[in-house]
Motif scaffolding. Structure first.
Motif, short mmCIF file in Angstrom:
data_model
loop_
_atom_site.label_atom_id
_atom_site.label_comp_id
_atom_site.label_asym_id
_atom_site.label_seq_id
_atom_site.Cartn_x
_atom_site.Cartn_y
_atom_site.Cartn_z
N PHE A 49 0.85 -1.18 0.00
CA PHE A 49 0.00 0.00 0.00
C PHE A 49 0.89 1.24 0.00
CE2 PHE A 49 -2.65 -3.31 1.77
CZ PHE A 49 -3.82 -3.15 1.06
N ARG A 50 0.41 2.29 -0.67
CA ARG A 50 1.21 3.49 -0.80
C ARG A 50 0.31 4.70 -1.07
NH1 ARG A 50 6.60 4.65 -2.11
NH2 ARG A 50 6.81 6.53 -3.37
N VAL A 51 0.70 5.85 -0.51
CA VAL A 51 0.05 7.12 -0.80
C VAL A 51 1.10 8.03 -1.40
CG1 VAL A 51 -1.19 9.10 0.14
CG2 VAL A 51 -1.58 6.83 1.11
N GLU A 52 0.75 8.65 -2.54
CA GLU A 52 1.69 9.53 -3.24
C GLU A 52 1.06 10.89 -3.48
OE1 GLU A 52 2.42 7.48 -6.89
OE2 GLU A 52 3.66 5.95 -5.94
N PHE A 53 1.89 11.92 -3.47
CA PHE A 53 1.49 13.28 -3.82
C PHE A 53 2.41 13.74 -4.93
CE2 PHE A 53 0.24 12.64 0.54
CZ PHE A 53 -0.99 13.28 0.65
N LEU A 54 1.84 14.19 -6.05
CA LEU A 54 2.63 14.67 -7.18
C LEU A 54 2.44 16.17 -7.34
CD1 LEU A 54 2.03 11.84 -9.79
CD2 LEU A 54 3.92 12.09 -8.17
N THR A 55 3.49 16.86 -7.65
CA THR A 55 3.53 18.31 -7.75
C THR A 55 2.49 18.87 -8.71
OG1 THR A 55 5.90 18.13 -7.35
CG2 THR A 55 5.12 20.23 -8.21
N ASN A 56 1.88 20.00 -8.31
CA ASN A 56 0.91 20.68 -9.18
C ASN A 56 1.64 21.63 -10.13
OD1 ASN A 56 1.50 22.98 -7.68
ND2 ASN A 56 -0.48 23.06 -6.64
N ALA A 57 0.90 22.35 -10.97
CA ALA A 57 1.49 23.23 -11.98
C ALA A 57 2.29 24.37 -11.35
CB ALA A 57 0.39 23.80 -12.88
N ALA A 58 1.97 24.74 -10.11
CA ALA A 58 2.68 25.82 -9.43
C ALA A 58 3.92 25.32 -8.69
CB ALA A 58 1.75 26.53 -8.45
N GLY A 59 4.21 24.02 -8.80
CA GLY A 59 5.37 23.44 -8.13
C GLY A 59 5.13 23.06 -6.68
N GLU A 60 3.88 23.10 -6.24
CA GLU A 60 3.54 22.74 -4.86
C GLU A 60 3.27 21.24 -4.78
OE1 GLU A 60 0.95 26.51 -3.41
OE2 GLU A 60 0.16 25.37 -5.10
N THR A 61 3.48 20.70 -3.60
CA THR A 61 3.14 19.29 -3.36
C THR A 61 2.41 19.22 -2.02
OG1 THR A 61 3.97 17.03 -3.44
CG2 THR A 61 5.31 18.62 -2.24
N GLY A 62 2.11 18.02 -1.56
CA GLY A 62 1.37 17.88 -0.31
C GLY A 62 -0.08 18.26 -0.52
N PHE A 63 -0.67 18.93 0.46
CA PHE A 63 -2.07 19.30 0.37
C PHE A 63 -2.21 20.73 -0.14
CE2 PHE A 63 -2.38 15.61 3.12
CZ PHE A 63 -3.45 14.96 2.53
N ALA A 64 -2.15 20.87 -1.46
CA ALA A 64 -2.36 22.14 -2.14
C ALA A 64 -3.28 21.89 -3.32
CB ALA A 64 -1.03 22.72 -2.62
N GLU A 65 -4.06 22.89 -3.68
CA GLU A 65 -4.99 22.74 -4.80
C GLU A 65 -4.24 22.35 -6.06
OE1 GLU A 65 -7.47 26.23 -5.10
OE2 GLU A 65 -8.19 25.99 -3.05
N GLY A 66 -4.79 21.38 -6.79
CA GLY A 66 -4.19 20.92 -8.03
C GLY A 66 -3.14 19.84 -7.89
N VAL A 67 -2.80 19.47 -6.67
CA VAL A 67 -1.83 18.39 -6.45
C VAL A 67 -2.52 17.05 -6.75
CG1 VAL A 67 -0.53 17.13 -4.67
CG2 VAL A 67 -0.37 19.62 -4.82
N TYR A 68 -1.82 16.20 -7.48
CA TYR A 68 -2.33 14.87 -7.77
C TYR A 68 -2.03 13.96 -6.59
CZ TYR A 68 -2.78 16.57 -12.51
OH TYR A 68 -3.13 17.30 -13.59
N ASN A 69 -2.98 13.07 -6.30
CA ASN A 69 -2.85 12.19 -5.15
C ASN A 69 -3.27 10.78 -5.58
OD1 ASN A 69 -4.63 10.94 -2.70
ND2 ASN A 69 -2.81 11.96 -1.95
N ALA A 70 -2.52 9.80 -5.11
CA ALA A 70 -2.88 8.40 -5.38
C ALA A 70 -2.70 7.59 -4.10
CB ALA A 70 -2.01 7.83 -6.50
N HIS A 71 -3.71 6.79 -3.78
CA HIS A 71 -3.65 5.83 -2.67
C HIS A 71 -3.89 4.48 -3.32
CE1 HIS A 71 -4.95 4.84 1.71
NE2 HIS A 71 -4.10 3.97 1.23
N VAL A 72 -2.85 3.68 -3.38
CA VAL A 72 -2.90 2.44 -4.15
C VAL A 72 -2.46 1.26 -3.32
CG1 VAL A 72 -2.58 3.63 -6.35
CG2 VAL A 72 -0.59 2.81 -5.10
N GLY A 73 -2.88 0.10 -3.74
CA GLY A 73 -2.51 -1.15 -3.11
C GLY A 73 -3.30 -2.27 -3.74
N PRO A 74 -3.17 -3.48 -3.21
CA PRO A 74 -3.95 -4.58 -3.74
C PRO A 74 -5.45 -4.29 -3.65
CG PRO A 74 -2.26 -5.38 -2.25
CD PRO A 74 -2.28 -3.89 -2.13
N PHE A 75 -6.15 -4.51 -4.72
CA PHE A 75 -7.61 -4.35 -4.79
C PHE A 75 -8.09 -2.91 -4.58
CE2 PHE A 75 -6.80 -8.71 -3.34
CZ PHE A 75 -7.29 -9.39 -4.45
N MET A 76 -7.21 -1.93 -4.83
CA MET A 76 -7.64 -0.54 -4.70
C MET A 76 -6.73 0.40 -5.47
SD MET A 76 -6.32 0.54 -0.92
CE MET A 76 -6.40 2.27 -1.25
#
Length: 168
Positions: A49-76
């Protein structure tokens, strides 16, 4: 503008809204800091299982508007983009079409929202969660039971973690 996922459930699915509120014995600012710290969701994940945050267009990461987020693992796979964020009040995560739990044929999360408000007692906070999911009609009761089981500890996890992390 294209929405991350369709506004209406596909044929054979219903929109399930899971809503839960907790009274947290911590200040609103402490609860918000905990809720918007990526470590709250990334630390302690058991591989694969893993949670990832990918940088938004403004170069921000974490909990900022436009940040991509993925929570992945088996069966999800819950992948989305952070939408509106109003500090110490509201946070929105809109899941992309293709996100699923167990199987894309059963459970498709579409949106996860959090609200914070002052609690009834001084120094307390009401934390509200709403998870919208397109659910195969015949599996709606199972999903509701699963959400009650999965989320019921979230409030105590928040309250327990804040003294150890935010009040040092």
């Amino acid at each position: 503008m294209v929405a991350p996922s369709p506004h209406a459930p596909p044929p054979g699915f219903v929109r399930h809204v899971y809503d839960h509120r907790w009274q947290i014995g911590r200040s609103r600012s402490s609860v918000w800091s905990w809720l918007c710290d990526p470590a709250t969701f990334t630390d302690g994940q058991i591989p694969p299982f893993r949670v990832e945050f990918l940088t938004n267009a403004a170069g921000e990461t974490g909990f900022a508007e436009g940040v991509y987020n993925a929570h992945v693992g088996p069966f999800m796979s819950f992948s989305g983009v952070l939408g509106v964020i109003e500090p110490e009040r509201y946070r929105d995560l809109q899941y992309f079409y293709g996100s699923y739990a167990i199987s894309h044929a059963l459970f498709r999360p579409t949106r996860l929202q959090f609200w914070l408000a002052d609690g009834t007692d001084a120094g307390t906070t009401v934390l509200q969660l709403q998870l919208d999911t397109d659910v195969r009609r015949r599996a709606e009761r199972a999903w509701a039971r699963g959400m009650n089981l999965f989320w019921r500890r979230f409030g105590s996890w928040c309250e327990r973690d804040i003294p150890n992390h935010w009040l040092r």
